[in-house]
Design a protein around this motif. Structure first.
Motif, PDB file in Angstrom:
ATOM      1  N   UNK A   1       0.817  -1.206   0.000  1.00 43.79           N
ATOM      2  CA  UNK A   1       0.000   0.000   0.000  1.00 43.79           C
ATOM      3  C   UNK A   1       0.855   1.262   0.000  1.00 43.79           C
ATOM      4  N   UNK A   2       0.458   2.241  -0.803  1.00 44.80           N
ATOM      5  CA  UNK A   2       1.151   3.525  -0.813  1.00 44.80           C
ATOM      6  C   UNK A   2       0.768   4.377   0.396  1.00 44.80           C
ATOM      7  N   UNK A   3      -0.345   4.048   1.026  1.00 51.51           N
ATOM      8  CA  UNK A   3      -0.828   4.849   2.150  1.00 51.51           C
ATOM      9  C   UNK A   3      -0.372   4.339   3.508  1.00 51.51           C
ATOM     10  N   UNK A   4       0.192   3.138   3.545  1.00 52.27           N
ATOM     11  CA  UNK A   4       0.584   2.552   4.818  1.00 52.27           C
ATOM     12  C   UNK A   4       1.755   3.306   5.435  1.00 52.27           C
ATOM     13  N   UNK A   5       1.668   3.551   6.750  1.00 53.61           N
ATOM     14  CA  UNK A   5       2.747   4.255   7.433  1.00 53.61           C
ATOM     15  C   UNK A   5       3.634   3.340   8.261  1.00 53.61           C
ATOM     16  N   UNK A   6       3.237   2.104   8.464  1.00 53.08           N
ATOM     17  CA  UNK A   6       4.134   1.145   9.114  1.00 53.08           C
ATOM     18  C   UNK A   6       5.260   0.812   8.137  1.00 53.08           C
ATOM     19  N   UNK A   7       6.483   0.825   8.614  1.00 51.20           N
ATOM     20  CA  UNK A   7       7.630   0.570   7.745  1.00 51.20           C
ATOM     21  C   UNK A   7       7.882  -0.930   7.619  1.00 51.20           C
ATOM     22  N   UNK A   8       7.437  -1.505   6.512  1.00 53.79           N
ATOM     23  CA  UNK A   8       7.731  -2.895   6.196  1.00 53.79           C
ATOM     24  C   UNK A   8       8.513  -2.979   4.895  1.00 53.79           C
ATOM     25  N   UNK A   9       9.320  -1.961   4.641  1.00 52.60           N
ATOM     26  CA  UNK A   9      10.082  -1.900   3.393  1.00 52.60           C
ATOM     27  C   UNK A   9      11.100  -3.024   3.286  1.00 52.60           C
ATOM     28  N   UNK A  10      11.472  -3.613   4.416  1.00 55.15           N
ATOM     29  CA  UNK A  10      12.446  -4.699   4.403  1.00 55.15           C
ATOM     30  C   UNK A  10      11.793  -6.060   4.152  1.00 55.15           C
TER      31      UNK A  10
END
Length: 545
Positions: free
Chosen positions: A141-150
């Motif tokens: 999601x582009x709107x998600x603010x939780x950082x799960x980029x890893x």
């Protein structure tokens, strides 16, 4: 967390009348033995609490962990949804939905065993598939603010096993998971935020946008029944919250240091320790380049702060205790780093007030004091523009106090207030009075790594990057603590004031609340940035005398 990309909304409603009307709807002031109580539910009065929070604490997208509920600007336990794990008051990890967890030898696969007795509030069983769905929804999601980029992927090979595959080692993932609520795959849609279904301690029974949210104990919760069975949150401007407390309409009301000298009969002022830090970034590169922030590109670099002796002098010339005393009225603690008091913080970030040493730093590098009282070198005056959010009276006062202190050591600081749309274009080029702080060492990475998402000082150092990367790849979180500390100072270099001095940290502000006499609030964790929902992390264990 930073103030960046936060929607600032004015108080919705018609001032105090609307605020108290909202309280009437909620049954405010109905705890044990309080006069004038209004009962709006069948929950016993000794098992309810009403708290006034800032209008900024009302979640714009509703109570949806896949957007910003429990994460982003204001990190807290989501209450309505369960999390895989939790942190206790001493920041130790414990299981919630997860009964056990482990990481593979290559640090790229996390395995979580999921309890088999959890159900959502609609009666459907919670399984590992819901865990995988939540994680994949957030990462996509582009709107998600939780950082799960890893995270590369999440899967559920069976109902009680969830696998999270990473693109790189990252043990700070656990801190994110401790606040990431699990949503039901079968009942998740565009209206979920307004009608959340969860497996947590509470369920949302009413939400009047712009006024209040009412939570009640979830009867299908698998854990210990909450002692506080009904939680009413009213969203108010600060002056309205104070008036509501004076009128006895709320049991707790947030406030700030500027109003802390008031006295309210039947209430005491509670000050909770935080890692809610106020600090100023100091760009380390000269002006003339650009940096991207999302879709925007802004100027980068500063010809004054790019000089390390200036940055070190600034750190030495700040009387942090005076700022705590004079601006915060003593309701705070001096700050030397992001995360003071956490186990990964380094004592080497400490920098005592020494204006003589500050001037010696400048003069030793060839700066000369001019007739105007400002140092200069080769035609360049030691003069800075400092920006602060005009809506924040505390940060305005901090900026002005900082400017006055810098004048005493020959550094000119011109303070400018503005909206965040005015401030963002300066984030890489001029100092800004920021608010940061979370219960995770990931902030150290994001502010200091060359690829950090919040590296507004434009800092890049291969040794520091190596420490930070190694910290993320440590065998466990405890093993990472020395590495975070070495990134700040390893005896030779780092981001500390004795080293590259990339920031000047001023204070950790206390979170202040008017609390009704007779209400016992359970021991708090160090609260992160965001004066609001985090105080309710353990509301289930509060009580009335």
């Amino acid at each position: 967390m930073s103030d960046a990309n936060v929607t600032r909304r004015a108080f919705v409603g018609g001032g105090m009348a609307a605020a108290l009307a909202a309280c009437g709807l909620a049954g405010c002031g109905n705890g044990g033995g309080r006069a004038g109580a209004v009962t709006a539910s069948d929950v016993d009065a000794t098992h309810q609490v009403t708290i006034a929070m800032s209008t900024e604490n009302e979640p714009d997208a509703g109570f949806d962990p896949c957007v910003d509920w429990g994460c982003g600007e204001h990190v807290h336990e989501p209450l309505i949804q369960s999390t895989l794990i939790v942190t206790d008051e001493d920041m130790n990890f414990a299981g919630d939905l997860a009964t056990d967890w482990s990481c593979s030898p290559d640090k790229l696969t996390w395995t979580f065993k999921i309890r088999d007795d959890a159900t959502f509030s609609d009666g459907q069983a919670l399984t590992a598939a819901d865990v995988a769905f939540t994680i994949n929804t957030i990462r996509g999601s582009k709107n998600a603010q939780a950082d799960l980029s890893m995270v590369a992927d999440a899967t559920a090979p069976d109902d009680t096993t969830a696998l999270i595959t990473l693109s790189k080692p990252c043990n700070t993932l656990l801190y994110t998971l401790a606040n990431m609520g699990i949503v039901p795959e079968h009942a998740y849609g565009s209206d979920y935020g307004a009608n959340p279904i969860g497996s947590g301690r509470y369920k949302l029974v009413q939400w009047d946008r712009g006024q209040q949210a009412i939570l009640e104990a979830n009867p299908s919760y698998y854990g210990e029944k909450p002692n506080i069975e009904r939680v009413v949150v009213v969203f108010m401007a600060e002056d309205a919250a104070l008036a509501a407390a004076r009128a006895g309409q709320v049991d707790m009301a947030y406030t700030s240091a500027t109003l802390a000298d008031q006295a309210i009969e039947g209430y005491s002022l509670e000050a909770y320790d935080t890692v809610d830090s106020r600090g100023i970034q100091l760009p380390v590169i000269p002006a003339g380049s650009e940096r991207a922030d999302g879709d925007a590109t802004y100027p980068a670099g500063n010809d004054v702060t790019c000089n390390v002796e200036v940055r070190r002098a600034i750190n030495l010339g700040v009387d942090r205790q005076a700022i705590v005393d004079d601006v915060l009225g003593g309701y705070g603690k001096v700050a030397y780093s992001i995360g003071d008091g956490m186990p990964w913080a380094s004592d080497d970030m400490r920098c005592d007030y020494d204006p003589k040493a500050a001037k010696a730093q400048l003069e030793g590098a060839g700066w000369a004091l001019g007739e105007d009282g400002v140092y200069a070198r080769e035609g360049l005056r030691c003069s800075l523009d400092l920006y602060y959010p005009a809506s924040d009276s505390v940060r305005q006062s901090m900026a002005n106090a900082f400017a006055n202190q810098m004048a005493q050591i020959g550094i000119e600081v011109n303070a400018h207030g503005g909206g965040w749309d005015d401030l963002y274009p300066h984030e890489f080029s001029d100092p800004i009075t920021w608010g940061w702080g979370s219960n995770s060492p990931s902030d150290v990475y994001e502010l200091s790594h060359s690829s950090g998402t919040m590296n507004y000082s434009c800092y890049s150092d291969a040794t520091v990057d190596a420490y930070l990367d190694e910290a993320l790849a440590a065998d466990d979180v405890e093993a990472s603590y020395p590495l975070w500390q070495q990134s700040e100072w390893d005896g030779v270099g780092g981001i500390a004031p004795a080293g590259d001095a990339t920031w000047v940290w001023l204070a950790n502000v206390s979170h202040l609340y008017w609390k009704r006499d007779g209400l016992t609030v359970a021991r708090q964790k160090l609260q992160p940035h965001g004066h609001g929902w985090s105080v309710l992390n353990n509301v289930d264990r509060w009580s009335w005398q």
